[in-house]
Design a protein around this motif. Structure first.
Motif, mmCIF file in Angstrom:
data_model
loop_
_atom_site.group_PDB
_atom_site.id
_atom_site.type_symbol
_atom_site.label_atom_id
_atom_site.label_comp_id
_atom_site.label_asym_id
_atom_site.label_seq_id
_atom_site.Cartn_x
_atom_site.Cartn_y
_atom_site.Cartn_z
ATOM 1 N N GLU A 100 0.666 -0.659 0.347
ATOM 2 C CA GLU A 100 0.010 0.199 -0.253
ATOM 3 C C GLU A 100 0.992 1.842 -0.132
ATOM 4 N N TYR A 101 0.392 2.440 -1.039
ATOM 5 C CA TYR A 101 1.553 3.080 -0.962
ATOM 6 C C TYR A 101 1.560 4.551 -1.195
ATOM 7 N N LEU A 102 0.191 4.939 -0.587
ATOM 8 C CA LEU A 102 0.278 6.202 -1.098
ATOM 9 C C LEU A 102 0.938 6.685 0.330
ATOM 10 N N PRO A 103 1.212 8.345 -0.165
ATOM 11 C CA PRO A 103 2.065 8.860 0.157
ATOM 12 C C PRO A 103 1.268 10.117 1.210
ATOM 13 N N GLY A 104 2.769 9.929 1.937
ATOM 14 C CA GLY A 104 3.667 10.263 2.072
ATOM 15 C C GLY A 104 4.738 11.454 1.489
ATOM 16 N N PHE A 105 5.544 10.512 0.658
ATOM 17 C CA PHE A 105 5.972 11.802 -0.118
ATOM 18 C C PHE A 105 6.688 11.093 -2.466
ATOM 19 N N LYS A 106 5.902 11.188 -2.331
ATOM 20 C CA LYS A 106 5.465 10.933 -4.045
ATOM 21 C C LYS A 106 7.196 10.205 -4.141
ATOM 22 N N THR A 107 7.036 9.256 -4.792
ATOM 23 C CA THR A 107 8.559 9.141 -5.914
ATOM 24 C C THR A 107 9.378 10.097 -6.637
ATOM 25 N N ARG A 108 8.071 10.904 -7.423
ATOM 26 C CA ARG A 108 8.607 11.599 -8.268
ATOM 27 C C ARG A 108 9.428 12.928 -7.662
ATOM 28 N N LEU A 109 9.375 13.125 -6.465
ATOM 29 C CA LEU A 109 9.934 13.996 -5.554
ATOM 30 C C LEU A 109 10.890 13.748 -4.699
ATOM 31 N N HIS A 110 11.090 12.151 -4.697
ATOM 32 C CA HIS A 110 12.479 11.371 -4.189
ATOM 33 C C HIS A 110 13.367 11.465 -5.135
ATOM 34 N N HIS A 111 12.839 11.212 -6.333
ATOM 35 C CA HIS A 111 13.446 12.022 -7.561
ATOM 36 C C HIS A 111 14.170 13.128 -7.719
ATOM 37 N N LYS A 112 13.086 13.561 -8.241
ATOM 38 C CA LYS A 112 14.235 15.133 -8.197
ATOM 39 C C LYS A 112 14.950 15.292 -6.704
#
Length: 312
Positions: free
Chosen positions: A228-240
């Motif tokens: 279950e991966y509701l953000p939290g912290f979005k992957t695209r922002l961690h990528h940035k």
């Protein structure tokens, strides 16, 4: 005299922070590039304005929470931006995670207009913003930090002055590389347990009581197990953020091989369409590469091809 607060950026982090200032009885005025983001705070008693420049004319301190370096540059220095309406003495506290080099450039430009900038990225995620338990990493003038410390204490539990402009952003880069690499380690532990037919939830509970225990194992480990991966912290922002880490390392001529590797896993998650999910979703990238079922015997062992067995 109470400082009049302005807020720019009302997303996952900015909205609950503004809500806490309102609940604490502060006068809050808001502006967002997405007008729909303003409405929930208006119902709490916030005022709204038509532009960042208008906001700068009406408040004493502005808190910004936007996605990336170009966004901060636009809302501060762009057409209709903060600098257009700013007067000497205005304080800008940037909670965004952006390039430390850009932060220093922005601080110099704003200082020329008599505006003080604190780079103050945060850690703790949406729940930390809701609960007021964020860790806030501050770069800039210590005296300016003391002026806004009572406001930061409404949203943060740990407030640390790291040094001059950019120091907060460099510290956030350190945070993000640690989080990324720990998420990868937790992913590998869970996938290893699953492949060996060991209950990953039981494994997690055991490790939480020992030296391997961490907040990442506790929170993200549960997400990975439940898938279950509701953000939290979005992957695209961690990528940035990992791009910022690697850019800073390149500027300093510094090798960070672990950060580079974890950045590639996060990049893969974004490439597979998981950019809006929590960054714990990297576990799904690893699962795609894992065997289709648990390893039960020697014939299925990944070491069978290199380890000779008796009688063969």
């Amino acid at each position: 005299m109470a400082l009049r607060i302005g807020c720019i950026g009302l997303g996952i982090m900015g909205r609950p922070m503004a809500s806490r200032w309102l609940a604490a009885g502060h006068e809050v005025t808001v502006w967002a590039r997405n007008p729909e983001a303003v409405a929930p705070l208006i119902t709490q008693g916030a005022q709204s304005v038509a532009s960042a420049a208008d906001l700068a004319r009406q408040v004493d301190v502005i808190f910004t929470n936007v996605s990336d370096t170009p966004d901060v540059e636009q809302v501060l220095l762009g057409s209709g931006g903060v600098v257009v309406g700013a007067r000497p003495g205005l304080i800008v506290v940037d909670h965004s995670t952006i390039s430390p080099t850009a932060t220093r450039r922005l601080a110099a430009v704003l200082a020329g207009q008599g505006v003080h900038l604190l780079d103050a990225p945060v850690s703790g995620g949406e729940q930390g913003a809701i609960d007021g338990t964020l860790s806030i990493m501050v770069g800039g003038e210590a005296a300016v930090l003391e002026q806004v410390r009572p406001l930061l204490e409404v949203v943060g539990q740990t407030i640390t002055h790291l040094g001059g402009h950019g120091a907060g952003q460099f510290t956030k880069a350190c945070n993000q590389l640690l989080v990324a690499q720990t998420i990868m380690a937790v992913s590998e532990a869970i996938v290893l347990a699953e492949a060996a037919n060991v209950d990953p939830a039981a494994m997690r509970e055991a490790l939480l009581g020992g030296l391997a225990g961490s907040r990442i194992l506790e929170v993200h480990g549960e997400r990975m197990i439940r898938r279950e991966y509701l953000p939290g912290f979005k992957t695209r922002l961690h990528h940035k953020d990992m791009s910022i880490v690697l850019q800073a390392a390149a500027e300093l001529g510094l090798p960070l091989p672990g950060a580079a590797l974890s950045a590639q896993w996060i990049n893969a998650a974004v490439g597979l369409g998981h950019g809006e999910a929590d960054s714990a979703v990297v576990a799904e990238v690893l699962r795609r590469l894992a065997p289709s079922g648990p390893i039960h015997d020697e014939e299925q062992s990944p070491f069978a091809a290199v380890e000779p067995r008796a009688g063969k």
